[in-house]
Enzyme design. Structure first.
Site, PDB file in Angstrom:
ATOM      1  N   THR A   6       0.815  -1.222   0.000  1.00 42.27           N
ATOM      2  CA  THR A   6       0.000   0.000   0.000  1.00 42.27           C
ATOM      3  C   THR A   6       0.847   1.270   0.000  1.00 42.27           C
ATOM      4  O   THR A   6       0.494   2.268  -0.632  1.00 42.27           O
ATOM      5  CB  THR A   6      -0.934  -0.021   1.235  1.00 42.27           C
ATOM      6  OG1 THR A   6      -1.869  -1.093   1.049  1.00 42.27           O
ATOM      7  CG2 THR A   6      -1.685   1.278   1.420  1.00 42.27           C
ATOM      8  N   SER A  47       1.736  -7.571  -0.855  1.00 42.26           N
ATOM      9  CA  SER A  47       2.545  -8.474  -0.020  1.00 42.26           C
ATOM     10  C   SER A  47       2.022  -9.907  -0.033  1.00 42.26           C
ATOM     11  O   SER A  47       2.756 -10.834   0.308  1.00 42.26           O
ATOM     12  CB  SER A  47       2.644  -7.948   1.406  1.00 42.26           C
ATOM     13  OG  SER A  47       1.402  -8.062   2.063  1.00 42.26           O
ATOM     14  N   THR A  79       1.186  -4.608   4.197  1.00 44.97           N
ATOM     15  CA  THR A  79       0.986  -4.991   5.597  1.00 44.97           C
ATOM     16  C   THR A  79       0.302  -6.355   5.753  1.00 44.97           C
ATOM     17  O   THR A  79       0.324  -6.938   6.833  1.00 44.97           O
ATOM     18  CB  THR A  79       0.131  -3.932   6.321  1.00 44.97           C
ATOM     19  OG1 THR A  79      -1.088  -3.754   5.594  1.00 44.97           O
ATOM     20  CG2 THR A  79       0.871  -2.611   6.414  1.00 44.97           C
ATOM     21  N   ASP A  80      -0.294  -6.859   4.670  1.00 45.36           N
ATOM     22  CA  ASP A  80      -1.101  -8.084   4.811  1.00 45.36           C
ATOM     23  C   ASP A  80      -0.316  -9.278   5.344  1.00 45.36           C
ATOM     24  O   ASP A  80      -0.829 -10.052   6.146  1.00 45.36           O
ATOM     25  CB  ASP A  80      -1.717  -8.474   3.466  1.00 45.36           C
ATOM     26  CG  ASP A  80      -2.843  -7.534   3.061  1.00 45.36           C
ATOM     27  OD1 ASP A  80      -3.273  -6.726   3.897  1.00 45.36           O
ATOM     28  OD2 ASP A  80      -3.278  -7.623   1.903  1.00 45.36           O
TER      29      ASP A  80
HETATM   30  N1  GLU Z   1      -2.733  -4.597   1.449  1.00 45.63           N
HETATM   31  C1  GLU Z   1      -1.927  -5.035   0.360  1.00 45.63           C
HETATM   32  C2  GLU Z   1      -0.592  -5.606   0.845  1.00 45.63           C
HETATM   33  O1  GLU Z   1      -0.415  -6.060   1.938  1.00 45.63           O
HETATM   34  C3  GLU Z   1      -1.660  -3.932  -0.595  1.00 45.63           C
HETATM   35  C4  GLU Z   1      -2.067  -4.303  -1.926  1.00 45.63           C
HETATM   36  C5  GLU Z   1      -1.154  -3.695  -2.973  1.00 45.63           C
HETATM   37  O2  GLU Z   1      -0.018  -3.311  -2.656  1.00 45.63           O
HETATM   38  O3  GLU Z   1      -1.601  -3.648  -4.121  1.00 45.63           O
HETATM   39  O4  GLU Z   1       0.333  -5.652   0.088  1.00 45.63           O
END
Ligand code: GLU
Length: 320
Positions: A6, A47, A79-80
């Site tokens: 993000t 992620s 962050t996921d």
């Molecule tokens: N919340 C997602 C992550 O953890 C972000 C999605 C993205 O970067 O497209 O990566």
């Protein structure tokens, strides 16, 4: 090192992600810190697309940077999966130099974007003498968390990262890093994993649910080399599921964890069929304080390292 997430999503019509240089250029006060930052773009992905092998590559790049004189390392990522990548790094990081992971809950163009403040705090922590020897750390929202304990506890809130079992190890206050606690550290596992073996080391995660007949576990051993069970409460499953888990435990390591989100599974308080004592008697390994996701990281690394049943049980006893 920028990995995407993000913090790199520009929003609007722009299709490409922000680079590490663009992310750091947008951080007020970073240039004035007096901490020279060398930026590298390593991945540019959500992620959820990161792999164990890519994270181990990041560790190798970071190790070389430390050998070349870097005082610390900062990784920005989505962050996921940060609670998993951070623990993976925690298991193999052999250096005293701080390894700090951060990210953002809000995209850069959103009101109240948290990425810049998180990067600034992460660089402060990575450069601080107080962080040396603390092991990999997760810094968001001006809190410093141990990679071993941190969880993502909310889907959108900028205060999503918390360590329910311990609280944060420290805080960044008026730009000062204040470490209040030290988390115990263990010997790192060797990071030199055979990549083919790592690919082949498949660990399933089964979250036990009400009236669960475990049909999904049928034939699991054909594809997987290990299983994490996220049981109810202190590590319980429906009585009918216990023999199936016991049979699997004869063929592969099966680790018992709790689906509750904090606390430890028990060892010998309940004795009914499907209780923690019954499951241990059937050969399940005690995951202790490891949550299901972190337990899965540890088991996959151990399998990739060729650890046998005895070693695996000992490692969970040490690190759980
Ligand atoms: N919340 C997602 C992550 O953890 C972000 C999605 C993205 O970067 O497209 O990566």
């Amino acid at each position: 090192m920028a990995l995407g997430g993000t913090i790199s999503v520009p929003g609007g019509a722009r299709g490409t992600r922000l680079t590490g240089a663009e992310i750091t250029a947008a951080v007020p006060g970073l240039a004035e810190l007096g901490v020279p930052v060398e930026v590298r773009d390593v991945q540019a992905v959500p992620s959820g697309d990161l792999t164990f092998a890519q994270v181990l590559d990041v560790v190798a790049i970071a190790s070389r940077a430390v050998a070349d004189g870097a005082d610390g390392v900062v990784v920005t990522q989505g962050t996921d999966t940060l609670e998993e990548t951070a623990f993976l790094i925690d298991l193999v990081w052999p250096h005293e130099a701080p390894f700090v992971l951060t990210g953002a809950m809000r995209q850069p163009a959103m009101a109240g974007a948290d990425g810049p403040a998180n990067v600034l705090a992460a660089v402060r922590v990575a450069a601080a003498g107080e962080s040396r020897g603390a092991g990999p750390l997760v810094v968001l929202n001006d809190e410093v968390h141990a990679a071993r304990w941190v969880r993502k506890t909310h889907s959108t809130n900028p205060a999503a990262f918390a360590s329910p079992n311990t609280g944060p190890l420290g805080h960044v206050v008026e730009g000062r890093v204040r470490m209040l606690l030290a988390a115990p550290r263990h010997e790192p596992l060797s990071a030199a994993f055979d990549r083919e073996r790592l690919e082949a080391a498949r660990v399933a995660l089964h979250v036990v649910t009400l009236d669960d007949d475990g049909a999904r576990l049928e034939g699991l051993e054909a594809t997987y080399q290990g299983l994490i069970v996220a049981g109810f409460g202190v590590g319980h499953v429906p009585a009918a599921l216990a023999p199936r888990l016991g049979a699997l435990a004869e063929r592969m390591p099966v680790v018992l964890t709790s689906r509750t989100g904090s606390g430890s599974v028990l060892r010998h308080t309940y004795h009914a069929p499907g209780s923690e004592a019954d499951l241990r008697r059937r050969g399940l390994i005690d995951g202790a304080f490891l949550d299901p996701y972190k337990a899965r990281v540890l088991l996959r690394l151990l399998l990739a390292a060729g650890a046998g049943p005895q070693d695996i049980a000992e490692e969970f006893a040490l690190r759980g």
